[in-house]
Each structure stands twice: as structure tokens, then as C-alpha cells.
Design a protein around this motif. Structure first.
Motif, PDB file in Angstrom:
ATOM      1  N   SER A   1      -5.733  -2.619   8.890  1.00 25.97           N
ATOM      2  CA  SER A   1      -5.544  -4.053   8.669  1.00 25.97           C
ATOM      3  C   SER A   1      -6.054  -4.844   9.865  1.00 25.97           C
ATOM      4  O   SER A   1      -6.202  -4.315  10.972  1.00 25.97           O
ATOM      5  CB  SER A   1      -4.064  -4.369   8.434  1.00 25.97           C
TER       6      SER A   1
ATOM      7  N   GLN B   1      -6.250  -1.790  -6.772  1.00 25.68           N
ATOM      8  CA  GLN B   1      -6.526  -0.384  -6.505  1.00 25.68           C
ATOM      9  C   GLN B   1      -7.615   0.120  -7.456  1.00 25.68           C
ATOM     10  O   GLN B   1      -7.640  -0.252  -8.628  1.00 25.68           O
ATOM     11  CB  GLN B   1      -5.258   0.446  -6.695  1.00 25.68           C
TER      12      GLN B   1
ATOM     13  N   PRO C   1      -5.357  -9.106   5.948  1.00 24.75           N
ATOM     14  CA  PRO C   1      -6.037  -8.303   4.932  1.00 24.75           C
ATOM     15  C   PRO C   1      -6.076  -6.836   5.355  1.00 24.75           C
ATOM     16  O   PRO C   1      -6.047  -6.514   6.545  1.00 24.75           O
ATOM     17  CB  PRO C   1      -7.447  -8.907   4.887  1.00 24.75           C
ATOM     18  N   TYR C   2      -6.118  -5.940   4.367  1.00 22.35           N
ATOM     19  CA  TYR C   2      -6.135  -4.517   4.671  1.00 22.35           C
ATOM     20  C   TYR C   2      -6.970  -3.763   3.648  1.00 22.35           C
ATOM     21  O   TYR C   2      -7.270  -4.263   2.552  1.00 22.35           O
ATOM     22  CB  TYR C   2      -4.711  -3.945   4.688  1.00 22.35           C
ATOM     23  N   ALA C   3      -7.356  -2.535   4.021  1.00 20.00           N
ATOM     24  CA  ALA C   3      -8.015  -1.607   3.110  1.00 20.00           C
ATOM     25  C   ALA C   3      -7.412  -0.228   3.335  1.00 20.00           C
ATOM     26  O   ALA C   3      -7.098   0.142   4.473  1.00 20.00           O
ATOM     27  CB  ALA C   3      -9.526  -1.578   3.351  1.00 20.00           C
ATOM     28  N   GLU C   4      -7.245   0.529   2.255  1.00 18.98           N
ATOM     29  CA  GLU C   4      -6.557   1.812   2.333  1.00 18.98           C
ATOM     30  C   GLU C   4      -7.255   2.843   1.455  1.00 18.98           C
ATOM     31  O   GLU C   4      -7.791   2.527   0.395  1.00 18.98           O
ATOM     32  CB  GLU C   4      -5.109   1.657   1.860  1.00 18.98           C
TER      33      GLU C   4
ATOM     34  N   SER D   1      -4.408   3.395   6.288  1.00 18.83           N
ATOM     35  CA  SER D   1      -4.502   1.973   5.955  1.00 18.83           C
ATOM     36  C   SER D   1      -4.861   1.195   7.215  1.00 18.83           C
ATOM     37  O   SER D   1      -4.185   1.316   8.236  1.00 18.83           O
ATOM     38  CB  SER D   1      -3.172   1.465   5.389  1.00 18.83           C
TER      39      SER D   1
ATOM     40  N   ASP E   1       0.820  -1.206   0.000  1.00 13.27           N
ATOM     41  CA  ASP E   1       0.000   0.000   0.000  1.00 13.27           C
ATOM     42  C   ASP E   1       0.858   1.261   0.000  1.00 13.27           C
ATOM     43  O   ASP E   1       2.066   1.223   0.217  1.00 13.27           O
ATOM     44  CB  ASP E   1      -0.966  -0.004   1.194  1.00 13.27           C
TER      45      ASP E   1
ATOM     46  N   MET F   1      -8.535   4.129  -3.649  1.00 16.53           N
ATOM     47  CA  MET F   1      -8.552   3.163  -2.549  1.00 16.53           C
ATOM     48  C   MET F   1      -8.008   1.839  -3.062  1.00 16.53           C
ATOM     49  O   MET F   1      -8.026   1.562  -4.266  1.00 16.53           O
ATOM     50  CB  MET F   1      -9.964   2.965  -1.992  1.00 16.53           C
ATOM     51  N   ASP F   2      -7.474   1.062  -2.155  1.00 17.88           N
ATOM     52  CA  ASP F   2      -7.032  -0.275  -2.543  1.00 17.88           C
ATOM     53  C   ASP F   2      -7.293  -1.251  -1.410  1.00 17.88           C
ATOM     54  O   ASP F   2      -7.368  -0.880  -0.239  1.00 17.88           O
ATOM     55  CB  ASP F   2      -5.558  -0.284  -2.945  1.00 17.88           C
ATOM     56  N   VAL F   3      -7.455  -2.489  -1.792  1.00 14.93           N
ATOM     57  CA  VAL F   3      -7.656  -3.579  -0.844  1.00 14.93           C
ATOM     58  C   VAL F   3      -6.709  -4.703  -1.219  1.00 14.93           C
ATOM     59  O   VAL F   3      -6.369  -4.893  -2.394  1.00 14.93           O
ATOM     60  CB  VAL F   3      -9.107  -4.087  -0.840  1.00 14.93           C
TER      61      VAL F   3
ATOM     62  N   GLY G   1      -3.083  -7.396  -4.296  1.00 17.87           N
ATOM     63  CA  GLY G   1      -4.300  -6.620  -4.124  1.00 17.87           C
ATOM     64  C   GLY G   1      -4.667  -5.853  -5.376  1.00 17.87           C
ATOM     65  O   GLY G   1      -4.072  -6.025  -6.445  1.00 17.87           O
TER      66      GLY G   1
END
Length: 287
Positions: free
Chosen positions: A194, A242, A203-206, A192, A38, A223-225, A240
Motif C-alpha cells: 500500500s 478481485q 490504495p493497495y494491491a495484493e 499486500s 484484503d 489478485m485484488d486492488v 475494491g
């Protein structure tokens, strides 16, 4: 060209694997914590004396006739308990715009992560990351501006609930516009979050925002996951996707990579420093 780039990527992987096989395993260390994939960087400093290599592939689709591929690479070394040095590169780049294609090596980045404040014996909760982006990419091919960029980011993070963690960055930089034009100011805000779903899966989301990435462009939000899979304390895999949230952002991008601790580069100094750090963590563990 994509096949050649993929071959280059797997060649790097083979070299790294060979280095791991020839390097004695380092003493006990904290689990690997990559700064990829990320945009947001964590506050974590590489254990003293250890060299950590992070690299991967990034495919970006701006529109039906605009797309690019890159192979970013970063090497991080722990110099002291509060300082790590790093050098990175965009790697091999390939850009397609309509019927034309440009391929070449990208820019090189040199920086350092400095811990300013941490819980006693625990992880840093405030760090700064100054970076200089060297203009090694070809201007004639449109792969770079030909100007150096100067940025500094403030990094912070905290645990939440039982297995959650969030990192937040704010960055500001003087970005080269090229063509003899003056540098323009760029701001970055990113967050971000996680979750340690298991001992291995994270797992994460940003969400991140750039004030602009070009002197004539507007703000960019995306955004990205994804997820990071920790194979062991020395090896992690990631991947992941974006998605652009603003007009200035690329429509979609996909990425994957690998992070590995390849050896101890400071010899006995690094071993003794890690032992002292482990003793501090044992006396005052981070909550």
C-alpha cells in the motif's frame, strides 16, 4: 434476497452509528488500521480497551450461472498491548448455482492476534493469528462443510521508501472436507503493498495463493486492488475488486465495507494502558 441482504447491511450500519453516538469518544489513539478488505492481515494490534468493528459486502461471480453474495463481519478488541481477541462471521450468505438459490447464515470465526516482536514502542513487525472456524453454516444448503477449520498465520510487515508499506502472511490450516472425510492441509501465502497517497487515501494491491480450498480442487491464485479511506482516527471506508489468476479462482469479485471504533470496553484499564503505550512511542518512535 439481495435487497433483504442489503437491508440487513444498512441496519448494521445504523446500529453501529447509534452506538458511536451514545459512546463517549475514547482518549487519543493511533489511527484506525482495518484488517479488511484484503486477504492479508497486518501486524497491528488494536489499542488496549478499544472495540473495533469491521463489516461489509462481497459479491463473487464464478461463472455466468454461478455467483454469491456475503456480508463478512469482524469485531476486534485490544486486551493488552500485545494481544487482541476477535470474533467474526461470514454473515448472511446467498449463493446461486444454475437455477437454484441457497441463502443462510455462514460460519463463525474465533481467533486472537498475538504480537511476538516489535520495535520498542513501535508497531509489531511479527505477529501470529490462530483462528478456529466454527461450522455454523448449513450443510444441507451447501453453505458449509459441517466441519470446523483450524488455521494459524504468521504476519509480518515493513515500511518502504517514504510512504509505502508491505504486509506478508504465511498460513497453514487443517480444513474440514465434510461428509465424514478427513481434514486436508491448506497453505496460504499473501502479500499486500500500500501507499499513503494522502493522509486519508491508502490504495493497495495484493496477490494471494491458496494451495487448495477444496479437497478435489487445485491451487488458487488471485489478485485484488482497492483503497482504504480514513475519515478520522475512528472511521475508515474501503472498496475494491478481485480478479482470479488461476482456473480454481473465481473470475471476479467486488467488495466494499466500513471499519469503526465503537467504544472503550475496558474502562479505566484501557485508558491507562493506552497512555503507557503512547509514552513508549514518544520515547522510541517507529521509523
Amino acid at each position: 434476497m439481495i435487497r433483504r441482504a442489503a437491508g440487513f447491511f444498512f441496519l448494521l450500519l445504523a446500529i453501529t452509528a447509534s452506538a458511536r453516538a451514545q459512546t463517549p469518544a475514547p482518549p487519543a489513539q493511533t489511527p484506525i488500521e482495518p484488517d479488511r478488505p484484503d486477504v492479508t492481515n497486518g501486524t497491528h494490534i488494536i489499542d488496549t480497551g478499544l472495540l473495533q468493528v469491521e463489516f461489509g459486502g462481497l459479491y463473487t461471480r464464478v461463472s455466468a450461472d454461478q455467483r454469491s453474495w456475503g456480508s463478512p463481519f469482524t469485531a476486534r478488541v485490544g486486551l493488552t498491548e500485545w494481544l487482541e481477541g476477535r470474533i467474526g462471521a461470514d454473515g448472511l450468505l446467498s449463493q446461486v448455482d444454475g437455477g437454484s438459490r441457497a441463502t443462510g447464515f455462514g460460519n463463525v470465526q474465533i481467533g486472537a492476534k498475538l504480537r511476538l516482536w516489535a520495535d520498542p514502542g513501535g508497531i509489531p513487525v511479527l505477529s501470529i493469528l490462530p483462528t478456529v472456524n466454527l461450522p455454523t453454516a448449513s450443510v444441507d444448503k451447501g453453505l458449509g462443510s459441517g466441519d470446523a477449520d483450524y488455521t494459524i498465520a504468521v504476519l509480518t510487515g515493513t515500511d518502504f521508501l517514504v510512504r509505502g508499506h508491505v504486509d506478508i502472511n504465511y498460513g497453514i490450516g487443517a480444513i474440514g472436507a465434510g461428509g465424514g472425510r478427513p481434514h486436508f492441509v491448506q497453505h496460504l501465502v499473501s502479500a499486500s503493498a500500500s501507499v499513503a497517497a494522502t493522509d486519508a487515501w491508502n490504495p493497495y494491491a495484493e496477490v494471494f495463493w491458496f494451495s487448495r480450498q477444496d479437497p478435489n480442487a487445485g491451487a488458487m491464485t488471485a489478485m485484488d486492488v482497492g483503497a482504504i479511506y480514513t475519515v478520522n482516527p475512528r472511521l475508515a471506508l474501503d472498496g475494491g475488486m478481485q480478479i482470479g489468476l488461476s482456473q480454481a479462482a473465481p473470475g471476479v469479485a467486488a467488495f466494499a465495507g466500513i471499519s469503526v471504533v465503537v467504544g472503550d470496553v475496558l474502562g479505566g484499564h484501557g485508558v491507562h494502558a493506552r497512555q503507557r503505550t503512547a509514552e513508549k512511542r514518544a520515547r522510541a518512535p517507529h521509523r
